[in-house]
Write an enzyme that holds these catalytic residues in place. Structure first.
Site, PDB file in Angstrom:
ATOM      1  N   ASP A  91       0.857  -1.195   0.000  1.00 41.45           N
ATOM      2  CA  ASP A  91       0.000   0.000   0.000  1.00 41.45           C
ATOM      3  C   ASP A  91       0.899   1.253   0.000  1.00 41.45           C
ATOM      4  OD1 ASP A  91      -2.477   1.349   0.208  1.00 41.45           O
ATOM      5  OD2 ASP A  91      -2.468   1.262   2.398  1.00 41.45           O
ATOM      6  N   HIS A  92       0.299   2.437   0.022  1.00 31.77           N
ATOM      7  CA  HIS A  92       1.006   3.735  -0.005  1.00 31.77           C
ATOM      8  C   HIS A  92       2.510   3.653   0.246  1.00 31.77           C
ATOM      9  CE1 HIS A  92      -2.612   6.275   0.033  1.00 31.77           C
ATOM     10  NE2 HIS A  92      -3.131   5.365   0.821  1.00 31.77           N
ATOM     11  N   ASP A 113       2.911   6.216  -4.243  1.00 30.43           N
ATOM     12  CA  ASP A 113       2.094   7.384  -3.898  1.00 30.43           C
ATOM     13  C   ASP A 113       2.949   8.645  -3.985  1.00 30.43           C
ATOM     14  OD1 ASP A 113       0.495   9.347  -2.958  1.00 30.43           O
ATOM     15  OD2 ASP A 113       0.030   8.403  -1.034  1.00 30.43           O
ATOM     16  N   GLU A 143      -1.833   7.133  -7.095  1.00 27.28           N
ATOM     17  CA  GLU A 143      -2.877   8.013  -6.569  1.00 27.28           C
ATOM     18  C   GLU A 143      -2.853   9.372  -7.255  1.00 27.28           C
ATOM     19  OE1 GLU A 143      -3.390   7.885  -2.339  1.00 27.28           O
ATOM     20  OE2 GLU A 143      -3.743  10.041  -2.198  1.00 27.28           O
ATOM     21  N   HIS A 190      -8.658   8.402   5.461  1.00 34.53           N
ATOM     22  CA  HIS A 190      -8.094   7.313   6.258  1.00 34.53           C
ATOM     23  C   HIS A 190      -8.401   7.496   7.739  1.00 34.53           C
ATOM     24  CE1 HIS A 190      -5.068   7.252   2.790  1.00 34.53           C
ATOM     25  NE2 HIS A 190      -5.673   6.091   2.732  1.00 34.53           N
ATOM     26  N   GLY A 191      -8.752   6.434   8.420  1.00 34.18           N
ATOM     27  CA  GLY A 191      -8.918   6.477   9.867  1.00 34.18           C
ATOM     28  C   GLY A 191     -10.376   6.504  10.286  1.00 34.18           C
ATOM     29  N   HIS A 219      -9.936   4.334  -1.141  1.00 36.06           N
ATOM     30  CA  HIS A 219      -9.205   4.208   0.132  1.00 36.06           C
ATOM     31  C   HIS A 219     -10.125   4.645   1.271  1.00 36.06           C
ATOM     32  CE1 HIS A 219      -4.842   3.625  -1.092  1.00 36.06           C
ATOM     33  NE2 HIS A 219      -5.534   3.558  -2.221  1.00 36.06           N
ATOM     34  N   GLY A 220      -9.679   4.380   2.511  1.00 37.29           N
ATOM     35  CA  GLY A 220     -10.438   4.860   3.664  1.00 37.29           C
ATOM     36  C   GLY A 220     -11.773   4.166   3.826  1.00 37.29           C
ATOM     37  N   THR A 247      -8.220   0.582   9.477  1.00 36.28           N
ATOM     38  CA  THR A 247      -8.497   1.003  10.856  1.00 36.28           C
ATOM     39  C   THR A 247      -9.500   0.097  11.568  1.00 36.28           C
ATOM     40  OG1 THR A 247      -8.075   3.259  10.155  1.00 36.28           O
ATOM     41  CG2 THR A 247      -9.191   2.982  12.257  1.00 36.28           C
TER      42      THR A 247
END
Ligand code: 13P
Length: 306
Positions: A91-92, A113, A143, A190-191, A219-220, A247
């Site tokens: 990922d990232h 990214d 991205e 994110h989160g 994402h997220g 998360t």
């Protein structure tokens, strides 16, 4: 160690098949190496395709390497006899050296990214990674636009639309880089959603889709209402095909262990079997719920024709 298991797919193949059968695939972040096992077990039991991912930041936060993470992933594929379609995804990642490490360790997909860079630079950096990864038989996600963090207030403006992906740039970015999947910024972050709420900009998503046929990545995924996820997947003309979830897994894991703070991977590995068991069960349950109610990818593995 590399495995030639027929169900280990590049991201390009995974997402092409997912689109052909009309589903999206969850990209789950176990974060700790012992958590890879329940993530894979949930996919196998639900007969769902699944992507396992870890990011450059996560390597640092948990003090784990690409080689260590990949070794546990491949060992679990073997020991559990995993036969559903799987992809091992980085990922990232900002640094080319980390991407090279992951490819050497057997990752079948990587994300570069460079979205904080101006468009021209993002294109140039991404193109270089695509050339290297494709020469090694590995897929690339990149991205365009910037995906924010849920616990941050907007810094510059009343809303964060200045971070969103510009549909007009999407076609050029995909054409000039040759990426296999495009992460878009359309309202998820994110989160855990504390300050901001998830508000997917479906019009923007449709406009991006109209500009390019490349598989799109959301994402997220944590905390987004399942109905919004379903709408994003099944947008007329095609929606998103990969959805990242991190998360919600770690929160379920830590809550079941009665912990508030994350730990290092080595601390997690050192937990006694009866101490870690409730956390592993909680992750398996969370991934199963996501597969069934959020992604609705259960039972779709057999349609992949492996
Ligand atoms: P969440 O932590 O919000 O699920 O986001 C995961 C993600 O997109 C990682 O790339």
């Amino acid at each position: 160690m590399l495995t030639k298991a027929p169900n280990l797919l590049t991201l390009q193949t995974m997402l092409a098949r997912a689109r052909a059968v009309g589903c999206a695939v969850g990209s789950f972040a176990p974060r700790y190496t012992p958590v890879i096992a329940p993530v894979l077990r949930a996919a196998q039991r639900a007969a769902s395709p699944l992507i396992v991912q870890i990011s450059q930041n996560e390597f640092g936060w948990y003090d784990v390497t690409a080689a260590e993470f990949a070794a546990v992933f491949f060992e679990q594929l073997r020991s559990q006899g995993i036969s559903v379609p799987v992809t091992l995804h980085l990922d990232h990642t900002r640094d080319f050296a980390v991407i090279k490490d992951a490819i050497a360790a057997g990752f079948t997909s990587v994300m570069i990214d460079a979205s904080d860079k101006p468009l021209e630079e993002n294109i140039a950096i991404t193109r270089e990674v695509v050339a290297y990864a494709h020469a090694h038989g590995v897929s690339v996600e990149a991205e365009l636009g910037r995906i924010g963090k849920a616990d941050q207030e907007n810094i510059e403006t009343e809303d964060d639309t200045e971070l969103y992906t510009d549909p007009r740039e999407a076609r050029r970015f995909v054409d000039e880089t040759g990426v296999d999947a495009l992460a878009v910024s359309v309202g998820t972050v994110h989160g855990v959603y504390k300050v901001k709420q998830a508000r997917i900009d479906f019009e923007r998503l449709a406009a991006i889709r109209a500009e390019t046929s490349v598989p799109l990545v959301l994402h997220g995924g944590s905390g987004v209402p399942p109905a919004d996820i379903q709408r994003a997947i099944h947008l007329p003309g095609g929606g998103v095909t990969k959805i990242n979830i991190a998360t919600d897994l770690e929160n379920a894991f830590l809550a079941a262990l009665g912990r508030e703070k994350r730990m290092l991977n080595a601390e997690c590995v050192a937990l006694a079997p009866d101490e870690i068991a409730p956390g592993l069960d909680a992750v398996q349950q969370t991934v199963t719920d996501k597969i069934k109610t959020f992604l609705q990818s259960d039972g779709r593995a057999q349609d992949f024709g492996l």
